[in-house]
Design a protein around this motif. Structure first.
Motif, PDB file in Angstrom:
ATOM      1  N   TRP A   1       1.064  -1.274  -0.046  1.00  0.00           N
ATOM      2  CA  TRP A   1       0.074  -0.025   0.176  1.00  0.00           C
ATOM      3  C   TRP A   1       0.822   1.131   0.126  1.00  0.00           C
ATOM      4  N   SER A   2       0.452   2.208  -0.836  1.00  0.00           N
ATOM      5  CA  SER A   2       1.249   3.508  -0.920  1.00  0.00           C
ATOM      6  C   SER A   2       0.635   4.492   0.217  1.00  0.00           C
ATOM      7  N   THR A   3       0.926   5.708   0.624  1.00  0.00           N
ATOM      8  CA  THR A   3       0.549   6.520   1.583  1.00  0.00           C
ATOM      9  C   THR A   3       0.239   7.682   1.093  1.00  0.00           C
ATOM     10  N   PRO A   4      -0.756   8.559   1.428  1.00  0.00           N
ATOM     11  CA  PRO A   4      -0.972   9.989   0.710  1.00  0.00           C
ATOM     12  C   PRO A   4      -0.116  11.077   1.373  1.00  0.00           C
ATOM     13  N   THR A   5       1.276  10.863   0.866  1.00  0.00           N
ATOM     14  CA  THR A   5       2.332  11.696   1.641  1.00  0.00           C
ATOM     15  C   THR A   5       3.103  12.313   0.415  1.00  0.00           C
ATOM     16  N   ASN A   6       3.676  13.298   0.544  1.00  0.00           N
ATOM     17  CA  ASN A   6       4.544  13.735  -0.597  1.00  0.00           C
ATOM     18  C   ASN A   6       6.051  14.011   0.274  1.00  0.00           C
ATOM     19  N   PRO A   7       6.927  13.050  -0.439  1.00  0.00           N
ATOM     20  CA  PRO A   7       6.737  11.974  -1.426  1.00  0.00           C
ATOM     21  C   PRO A   7       5.959  11.125  -0.933  1.00  0.00           C
ATOM     22  N   SER A   8       5.361  10.193  -1.714  1.00  0.00           N
ATOM     23  CA  SER A   8       4.520   8.817  -1.352  1.00  0.00           C
ATOM     24  C   SER A   8       5.557   7.792  -0.903  1.00  0.00           C
ATOM     25  N   THR A   9       5.229   7.083   0.226  1.00  0.00           N
ATOM     26  CA  THR A   9       6.104   6.144   0.991  1.00  0.00           C
ATOM     27  C   THR A   9       5.119   4.896   0.837  1.00  0.00           C
ATOM     28  N   LEU A  10       5.725   3.575   1.272  1.00  0.00           N
ATOM     29  CA  LEU A  10       4.955   2.607   1.308  1.00  0.00           C
ATOM     30  C   LEU A  10       4.519   2.199   2.997  1.00  0.00           C
ATOM     31  N   LEU A  11       3.242   1.471   2.994  1.00  0.00           N
ATOM     32  CA  LEU A  11       2.958   1.213   4.517  1.00  0.00           C
ATOM     33  C   LEU A  11       4.062   0.305   4.827  1.00  0.00           C
ATOM     34  N   ARG A  12       4.493   0.599   6.267  1.00  0.00           N
ATOM     35  CA  ARG A  12       5.615   0.272   7.079  1.00  0.00           C
ATOM     36  C   ARG A  12       5.375  -0.170   8.338  1.00  0.00           C
ATOM     37  N   ARG A  13       5.675  -1.073   9.024  1.00  0.00           N
ATOM     38  CA  ARG A  13       5.722  -1.473  10.736  1.00  0.00           C
ATOM     39  C   ARG A  13       6.866  -1.864  11.026  1.00  0.00           C
ATOM     40  N   GLU A  14       7.022  -1.708  12.450  1.00  0.00           N
ATOM     41  CA  GLU A  14       8.370  -2.019  12.867  1.00  0.00           C
ATOM     42  C   GLU A  14       7.989  -2.422  14.431  1.00  0.00           C
TER      43      GLU A  14
END
Length: 919
Positions: A728-741
């Motif tokens: 999943w991509s996220t609505p940010t600029n620049p776009s990032t991918l969904l991430r967990r840690e």
């Protein structure tokens, strides 16, 4: 020894014991084959099953056998005796009567006499679900970390005996009854030694792979260059200091040029790519469609072709196409088709009509444009695939070309043709190639890049958007997806030069810890692809300041990494800004809010929706929920899409007005119902589930929760690449991918500490700011811990601004709402009016009559305290306990974890002992 025994006994009197053959599961191999003879026997032959591999893994198996192994070796016992006997039972021809001992023995001897190599077989879930003999039952498995032959262990059926008798007891019973099937005959013994002796002697001085205590115990492997290789979870760089050799995959960026990125060793990379193709093929043909695969040529793709030839694939449904071809004879060594034929086609049983070479050689005329062979290839593509390829494999040249789309060539401007001829000054001859029009229409595009000579172009592409200069930049899937597969040699060389130029600067900073240790930390840092981080002479000041601040704190190297490096990387990762919403999004929210307002005000009672713990949902309920969430994500009728519009609504003034005060529970209750109503626009049967993380808290390894696997929400670490929300991509600029840690900071909800909340009577005793964070009665603090636990330092869940971008957000807040509703039920029993029990506060944004931020039409903060929500819209199913027969994954309540594993078709269910829970 066999010769000496024959001096005194005949074969009928010899019972040579291999206790492995007495094991219950081994005794069921032939009955299992017989029960599935119609489906299995057409597979178990040298045409369909090209390779057969047995794998063996045991713990504490050498106890009491050290002297024996010193004398005869582990390979003689495990490989020669145990596994080769299994090989015979699995692959020998079945006799007419499997109870006929002589017939079984003869078939075993015939098989062992023809063996050249000992390898493996598993029953893939892509084939069929077998019938079980009476003595076997299925064992459901759920794990995200274990694999076999490069595939997830979840892709196979596992069976165990219903009654697992002790092997030696079974041997003694057979001895007493004279049943020789479970004993080793002299003939088989001789053939086993013939099969293995040469290999054992040749490898006598080769050091085996070491298994370190507490280290990787995986037996995940694959075949590369005709050799068995283990898939390792860590990176090994041979020419660096020993302390730099172990580096985590998640130090590599998630994306490259806006698309998912995989960077691993070449052999592992090819296996990952082959496994991806394998998986997509089976998914496609299950819907009764053909699979159209277009490939490029080259040395590395040739290795991939060889891997594919060793996999079990339904070639009768696969069509092979060429992305491009040189204008040479198809028999020429430079021909891409010649490579494809020699490494793949001639090794598999693929119909002739499924093979589509480019017609560059037409009756001896090479690339005669007057013959319109490019148009003929287009016609074939249209006839068989309707110009919709399932999978396209591309590469990148050192000049940035891909396929045979060359820099500044006319083919880059082609608007109508799907296949064309191309030539530039750099080419010795013309080529035929697919154009952007066809490639970008594919469902899946993978770009394979290997070798240090590609490093310069990999870095140059980060700085350009000019597809005429770098044609690979013109590959932009219209509706499909694209993934870059890059090996270390193509990715690392320039970064390693940076590392060497920084050694002196780093050494001056890290003497208190030891310069080698700190160098490894900095090397991890420079793996980030953003060009701003790759500097040749300046150590990042914030990182240097953090390191210096740790000098006087007697801090361990591990603490330095977590407190300095990860914070530094976290800031870099979060250096993004959100995008703004348009009028269309606000209009949609307004319509959702007005419908909710009408329902809340009506006096007539409705049938209430029931919110359940997510692990108690039925297969249909779970699939409906995931599908509805993805439907919102894919609905671009409002910008950027309906799901991300909700995520953005959690930003701005909401950071202050919906957190850290009594409006926290109120605002989020409205927000949840609005989101639930949006889901129900996609499927009216969907209701938001909640996630009771108390169950996960009591697990020994909390991050191993079944929730964070492909079966539910996807993987726990790094970019989310499995499950329903993969990539999943996220609505940010620049776009990032969904991430967990998961697991770096925070924790799931502590069951005992949470009980403090329910010892209180009034909202002021459980909500901020009147309830301090140090108190276990603070409901919002329990929620904060889970956010941090899922997001860590770099995941969206750790940020108020970005957290709704991860669907875990809704499950967590639904549980908070569930807890709040339980508290309100207790108030009701005590005669306290929950609707008016709004805490007094000096925080303006949280005052009861202030209008809620971002919610349309406007509502007062205190309106969220109304009983109308649970009177008119929804109620909660109780959190599962053994008393109410949950049986669905709750370690703190039940003695056996039982997880629904049929999220996807034909995956059965799973039962695991609590102490053995793994993902």
């Amino acid at each position: 020894m066999a010769t000496d025994i024959y001096k005194y006994y005949v074969e009928e009197d010899i019972f040579r014991v291999d206790h492995y053959l007495g094991k219950s599961v081994v005794k069921e191999i032939l009955p299992f084959r017989l029960a599935n003879i119609e489906k299995l026997e057409y597979l178990l032959n040298n045409k369909t099953c090209r390779k057969n591999r047995n794998s063996h893994e045991r713990n504490n198996w050498s106890q009491g056998r050290i002297d024996f192994y010193d004398q005869y070796g582990v390979v003689r016992d495990v490989m020669q005796n145990h596994l080769t006997e299994l090989l015979a039972l699995i692959t020998m021809d079945l006799p007419i009567d499997i109870t006929d001992q002589k017939a079984v023995e003869q078939k075993r001897l015939e098989l062992l006499g023809s063996v050249e190599k000992v390898e493996r077989i598993l029953i893939s879930k892509s084939l069929f679900k077998p019938y079980l003999p009476a003595a076997l039952k299925e064992l459901a498995i759920s794990t995200g970390h274990t694999g076999l032959y490069g595939q997830s262990i979840n892709d196979f059926h596992f069976y165990i005996p219903i009654e697992d008798r002790d092997a030696y007891t079974a041997v003694i019973d057979d001895l007493y009854l004279g049943i020789k099937t479970g004993f080793v005959s002299t003939g088989r013994l001789s053939k086993l030694w013939n099969i293995w002796s040469q290999a054992i002697e040749e490898t006598a001085l080769v050091e085996p792979r070491k298994y370190l205590e507490g280290g990787d115990q995986s037996l995940n492997f694959f075949i590369a260059s005709d050799k068995l290789q283990f898939i390792r979870p860590s990176i090994v760089v041979e020419d660096l200091d020993a302390d730099l050799k172990q580096m985590k995959y998640n130090s590599i960026p998630a994306t490259y040029l806006g698309h998912p990125l995989i960077v691993i060793e070449e052999s592992d990379l090819l296996q990952a790519l082959a496994s991806h193709i394998h998986s997509l093929v089976w998914q496609t043909i299950q819907s009764k469609q053909s699979f159209h695969l277009a490939v490029s040529g080259g040395k590395t793709p040739g290795k991939l072709f060889k891997l594919l030839s060793q996999m079990q694939l339904p070639w009768q449904y696969i069509h092979l196409w060429l992305v491009d071809e040189r204008c040479v004879s198809l028999a020429d060594e430079d021909s891409n088709f010649n490579l494809l034929h020699s490494e793949l086609i001639k090794h598999v049983d693929i119909p002739y009509l499924n093979i589509h070479p480019m017609l560059v050689d037409n009756l001896g005329q090479i690339c005669n444009e007057a013959g319109q062979s490019d148009q003929a290839y287009e016609d074939s593509l249209n006839y068989f695939s309707k110009f919709k390829l399932n999978y396209v494999l591309l590469g990148i040249g050192t000049d940035g070309h891909t396929a045979s789309l060359m820099p500044n060539s006319d083919s880059l401007k082609e608007k109508h043709k799907f296949v064309t001829f191309t030539k530039t000054q750099n080419l010795k001859s013309k080529r035929m190639t697919m154009t952007y029009n066809l490639i970008n229409n594919a469902q899946h595009i993978s770009v394979l890049v290997t070798g240090s000579h590609k490093n310069n172009i990999v870095m140059e592409l980060l700085e350009s958007k000019n597809h005429l200069k770098y044609p690979i930049l013109g590959i932009k899937p219209i509706k499909g997806n694209m993934t870059f597969y890059i090996d270390f040699h193509a990715w690392l060389p320039k970064i390693l030069l940076v590392y060497k130029s920084l050694q002196s600067a780093i050494s001056g900073l890290v003497l208190p810890f030891g310069n080698k240790t700190m160098r490894s930390y900095y090397l991890l840092m420079v793996f980030i692809p953003a060009s701003a981080l790759i500097v040749e002479d300046v150590f990042p000041p914030s990182l240097a300041e953090c390191y210096s601040g740790q000098v006087d704190k007697n801090t361990t190297p591990y603490d330095v990494q977590t407190s300095c490096l990860e914070i530094f990387l976290g800031h870099m990762y979060k250096n993004t800004s959100s995008i703004d919403l348009g009028k269309d999004a606000f209009d949609w929210f307004d319509s959702l809010g007005r419908k909710l307002h009408i329902r809340l005000r009506r006096q007539s009672r409705y049938s209430l929706r029931v919110r359940k713990e997510i692990r108690t949902l039925s297969q249909t309920e779970l699939i409906n929920f995931f599908d509805a969430v993805n439907a919102l994500k894919n609905d671009k009728s409002v910008k950027p899409n309906k799901y991300d519009s909700f995520a953005i609504m959690h930003q701005g003034d909401v950071g202050a007005s919906a957190h850290d005060g009594p409006n926290f529970v109120s605002w989020h209750r409205y927000f949840l119902v609005l989101f639930e109503n949006a889901l129900r626009e996609k499927n009216s049967r969907v209701t938001l589930p909640y996630w009771d993380s108390r169950a996960d808290y009591l697990m020994t390894n909390k991050e191993d929760s079944i929730l964070f696997t492909e079966l539910f929400l996807g993987n726990a670490k790094g970019v989310v690449y499995t499950g329903p929300f993969a990539f999943w991509s996220t609505p940010t600029n620049p776009s990032t991918l969904l991430r967990r840690e998961i697991g770096v900071v925070g924790s799931p909800v502590h069951p005992e500490r949470l009980k403090t909340v329910f010892t209180k009577k009034y909202h002021r005793e459980i909500l901020r700011p009147s309830t301090p964070d140090s108190s276990y009665a603070n409901l919002e603090s329990h929620h904060d811990n889970v956010h941090r636990w899922v997001g860590g330092n770099t995941g969206q869940m750790s940020s108020i601004i970005f957290s709704p971008m991860d669907p875990v957000f809704w499950l967590l807040h639904c549980f908070v709402d569930y807890l709040w509703e339980q508290f309100r039920e207790n108030q009701k029993k005590l005669g306290i009016n929950s609707e008016t029990d709004y805490p007094a506060t000096t925080i303006t944004a949280h005052k009861p009559n202030r209008l809620m931020d971002n919610l349309k039409p406007p509502k007062k903060n205190i309106d969220g305290y109304s009983n109308s929500f649970t009177r008119q819209i929804y109620r909660y199913a109780d959190a599962p306990t053994c008393d109410n027969n949950c049986g669905k994954a709750f370690r703190d309540f039940c003695t056996v974890i039982e997880v629904k594993k049929d999220v996807f078709p034909d995956r059965g269910s799973i039962s695991l002992n609590l102490e053995d829970l793994v993902t």
